[in-house]
Design an enzyme around this catalytic site. Structure first.
Site, PDB file in Angstrom:
ATOM      1  N   CYS A  89       0.807  -1.225   0.000  1.00  0.00           N
ATOM      2  CA  CYS A  89       0.000   0.000   0.000  1.00  0.00           C
ATOM      3  C   CYS A  89       0.839   1.272   0.000  1.00  0.00           C
ATOM      4  CB  CYS A  89      -0.946   0.003   1.193  1.00  0.00           C
ATOM      5  SG  CYS A  89      -2.118  -1.364   1.195  1.00  0.00           S
ATOM      6  N   GLN A 152      -4.238  -9.014   6.281  1.00  0.00           N
ATOM      7  CA  GLN A 152      -4.412  -7.638   6.718  1.00  0.00           C
ATOM      8  C   GLN A 152      -5.723  -7.472   7.484  1.00  0.00           C
ATOM      9  OE1 GLN A 152      -3.434  -4.444   4.112  1.00  0.00           O
ATOM     10  NE2 GLN A 152      -1.939  -5.616   2.945  1.00  0.00           N
ATOM     11  N   ARG A 216     -20.001   8.701   0.945  1.00  0.00           N
ATOM     12  CA  ARG A 216     -21.402   8.489   1.316  1.00  0.00           C
ATOM     13  C   ARG A 216     -21.942   9.824   1.849  1.00  0.00           C
ATOM     14  NH1 ARG A 216     -23.221   3.644  -0.787  1.00  0.00           N
ATOM     15  NH2 ARG A 216     -21.696   1.988  -0.373  1.00  0.00           N
ATOM     16  N   SER A 242     -11.090   0.612   4.152  1.00  0.00           N
ATOM     17  CA  SER A 242     -10.867   1.407   2.947  1.00  0.00           C
ATOM     18  C   SER A 242     -11.629   0.814   1.771  1.00  0.00           C
ATOM     19  CB  SER A 242      -9.374   1.466   2.628  1.00  0.00           C
ATOM     20  OG  SER A 242      -8.840   0.156   2.495  1.00  0.00           O
ATOM     21  N   HIS A 343      -8.967   3.745  -1.576  1.00  0.00           N
ATOM     22  CA  HIS A 343      -7.570   3.347  -1.423  1.00  0.00           C
ATOM     23  C   HIS A 343      -7.120   2.596  -2.683  1.00  0.00           C
ATOM     24  CE1 HIS A 343      -3.899   1.779   0.076  1.00  0.00           C
ATOM     25  NE2 HIS A 343      -4.347   0.837   0.878  1.00  0.00           N
ATOM     26  N   CYS A 373       0.304   2.118   6.571  1.00  0.00           N
ATOM     27  CA  CYS A 373       0.582   0.712   6.898  1.00  0.00           C
ATOM     28  C   CYS A 373       0.699  -0.081   5.603  1.00  0.00           C
ATOM     29  CB  CYS A 373      -0.517   0.143   7.790  1.00  0.00           C
ATOM     30  SG  CYS A 373      -2.183   0.211   7.106  1.00  0.00           S
ATOM     31  N   GLY A 375       1.590  -4.138   3.693  1.00  0.00           N
ATOM     32  CA  GLY A 375       1.668  -5.577   3.832  1.00  0.00           C
ATOM     33  C   GLY A 375       3.054  -6.025   4.264  1.00  0.00           C
TER      34      GLY A 375
END
Length: 387
Positions: A89, A152, A216, A242, A343, A373, A375
């Site tokens: 990420c 994750q 939203r 995400s 994401h 963060c 992986g």
């Protein structure tokens, strides 16, 4: 030591899975941000020394040297090289750090860092699948950590449990992300950073995609509470995770000499580059400790930082970061985060940087910190000074 400056930072508006950006080939999605960098800075594209491009799922349309293909799909000349990198990420945040290191070393003067991910067209995890059932983790690796695999989702739930976050607390954080993103979008706060993308709607009508599709607008506590848990007995839901998103982003990193040579005005100076790694099982907690190290190396405290962007992979991650650092919640993800805005994996690092720089400039603030963060239990931290 030589300095590295960011002179432009752009992103596409996020597209929901199978939404408004899903009809665009991943190469062209990446090219949209590359072209915007050239258009907005007016720099001679032939002067670009390199493109460092983040992508997580390097399969299908994002295979065969995706970064180079994005360059070739853009208005950049074929003489501009590229490299595709994967730090999960944090791929495009690492691209920024590699670009800054190249500039600070004197090796290069003008580098585009960025990334893209079409999660509609190249599904998450598809690069790890094979007809033979090959597994990305060896038995010895799994035995070392006493697990049958790494997750994750599992790590995010472990963080929530470790830090005592209830379902209601997580839902409240997710609701706040949507409300902040909606307010920012309505106020035009994203106008400077978003690259409009020409699209064709399912009925054949031409349109322009320039608004984040995942927000939203009517998010409510009742709506959040009605979303099913990701795992039975857990605390997180899709509404506190995400969003799967299509998008690209890029920043232009240059040396002080390049500022003079090309008549460029810097938006920010890169102040600190940090990457650390820790427990691959709980995995997503590493931004907490990476931030500690970055602040120590920079000779700063969390109170010195005006705004922070902490990627909302799951609500438990930025919540744990706030608790650990003692940071001011009012300075965190002030325009919403990945729970509302999405994401796009390899494109998220430079996406967050574009948002952070513009939020600092809009508020007349100076110091920004970005962390993500990743992986495998890795985390990047980048500290910038808005100029």
């Amino acid at each position: 030591m030589a300095e590295a400056y960011i002179v432009e930072a752009v992103r596409t508006a996020g597209g929901r899975r199978n939404g408004r950006l899903s009809g665009i080939h991943a190469d062209d999605l990446g090219a949209a941000s590359l072209n915007a960098i050239v258009d907005r800075t007016g720099i001679d594209p032939a002067a670009i020394d390199d493109v460092i491009w983040g992508c997580v799922t390097q399969a299908g349309e994002q295979s065969m040297h995706f970064g180079r293909n994005c360059v070739l799909a853009s208005k950049l000349p074929a003489s501009v090289p590229a490299v595709t990198i994967d730090r999960q990420c944090g791929s495009s945040q690492q691209a920024i750090q590699f670009a800054a290191q190249a500039v600070m070393s004197g090796t290069q003067d003008v580098v585009i860092a960025g990334g893209a991910e079409s999660m509609s067209r190249v599904p998450m995890g598809s690069a790890a699948r094979s007809p033979e059932g090959a597994h990305p983790y060896s038995k010895s690796l799994l035995d070392r950590f006493g697990v049958s695999g790494f997750s994750q989702f599992g790590g995010a739930e472990m963080i929530a449990e470790k830090h005592g976050f209830t379902r209601d607390m997580l839902d409240a954080f997710g609701l706040d992300s949507h409300r902040k993103a909606a307010a920012a979008s309505k106020s035009g706060a994203f106008g400077r950073e978003i690259v409009p993308v020409a699209i064709v709607l399912p009925d054949g009508t031409p349109a322009v995609h320039d608004t984040d599709e995942g927000i939203r607008w009517d998010a409510s506590p009742e709506g959040m509470a009605g979303v099913k848990l990701l795992v039975e007995g857990g605390r997180l839901t899709a509404a506190t995770s995400s969003q799967i998103t299509d998008g690209s982003s890029a920043v232009l990193v240059v040396s002080e000499q390049a500022l003079k040579d090309h008549g460029l005005k810097p938006l920010a100076r890169i102040h600190n580059l940090t990457v650390t790694a820790g427990d691959p099982v709980i995995m997503l907690e590493e931004p907490l400790f990476a931030t500690d190290r970055a602040l120590k190396r920079a000779g700063m405290t969390i109170g010195d930082i005006d705004l922070y962007e902490v990627n909302e992979a799951f609500a438990s991650v930025p919540m744990a970061w706030l608790k650990h650092t003692g940071a001011d919640p009012a300075r965190l993800n002030v325009n919403g985060g990945a729970i509302a805005l999405g994401h796009p994996l390899g494109g998220s690092g430079t996406k967050l940087m574009a948002t952070l720089i513009n939020a600092l400039k809009a508020r007349g603030k100076r110091w920004g910190l970005q962390t993500m963060c990743e992986g495998g239990g890795v985390a990047n931290v980048t500290i910038i000074e808005a100029l």
